[in-house]
Design a protein around this motif. Sequence first.
Motif: not given
Length: 403
Positions: A106-111, A224-240
Amino acid sequence: MGGRLQPVLAGVVTALVGFASSFTVVLAGLRAVGADRDQAASGLLALCVASGACAVWLGLRHRLPLSIAWSTPGAALLVATGPVTGGWPAAVGAFLLAGLLIVAAGLIPALGRAVAAIPGPIASAMLAGVLLPLCTAPVRALVEVPRLAGPVVLVWLLLHRFARRWAVPGALAVAVVAIALTTSGPARMDAAPVVALTAPAWTLPAVVGLALPLFLVTMAAQNVPGTAVLAGYGYRAPLGSALRVTGLATALGAPAGGHAVNLAAITAALAAGPDAHPDPERRWIASVTAGIGLALLGLGAGVATTLVLLSPPVLVEAVAGLALLGALAGAVAAAVAQPDAREAAVVTFVVTASGVSLFGVGGAFWGLVAGWLMLLFRRRAAASPPAGSPEAEPAPPVPSRAG
């Protein structure tokens, strides 16, 4: 009034389904890596409270339906891994390290990008190999304890057809009744919450064979699938933000026995979908309510652990296997979806499912390594045509037109 209560009721359902459908997987996993009764109950409590706290914090902060859960594939990984060098303290150390790696992602996008760069078929095949041993448990239970397992599987089949959401909780309820009817003699039934702290230890086999696969499985099969499920309902998850919060919660809960906390993937749709509320901006109430409900359910972790210990181990694994069949189907489908990576995925799946342990490191790590090597070998072979083929023979010289 009905509109106001709708997201609250959806949150209650999310908490109940999330807890009942997979807490047996968690307890089986913690016991597999060396936890005793109190340590397993403490781990389940820690996961419930940590997940609930994260869901409340993230939901109130971002006003998004960010459902949080324990890592069910991670718990299945614990079952597949079994005892690690260093025992339960080393397993706790692996949980802590996995949490710190999630924070780092969450702190290092490259990781985070490096984890996302793992070929999808390889990651899915590793997950499928981890899930397979548990998913075969219903079959073994039907052979070993048919009188107990038969009604459980039958109820699961019926509810899977007519009320799919409640299939696993219904099967669990039947298993509880079967345990109560067949258990004789006094049993220790502690209703009070149990917190058993363990000082973490670190061994190389536990770090390589448990911490790293737990981090990868949690990222690839949950976040990763959790963010995809949210995106499917129109939400952009704050992944970091979600990774930092859940990773910190994982690290803090590790000494109490919690293995991993992450974005929900399986139950995310219950809080993020239209059934939670027609207005997408009101659905965050469902995830916050689910977090509160899950934390409260964790107070009964001692009772849940006792019920599990009273039953034949194969029956507990059977309920867990029924809960994971859908996840296994999705992992297998994703693993073989790309023809050019299919053989590498199968190698990953076979090595992981074999349960081999080499140098104290479990099959999940070696499956990932074998799949990577197979994929690299295949790509090099494709890039280098065999000798004698038209592509391998040099082109004839072009005659000069000079003079």
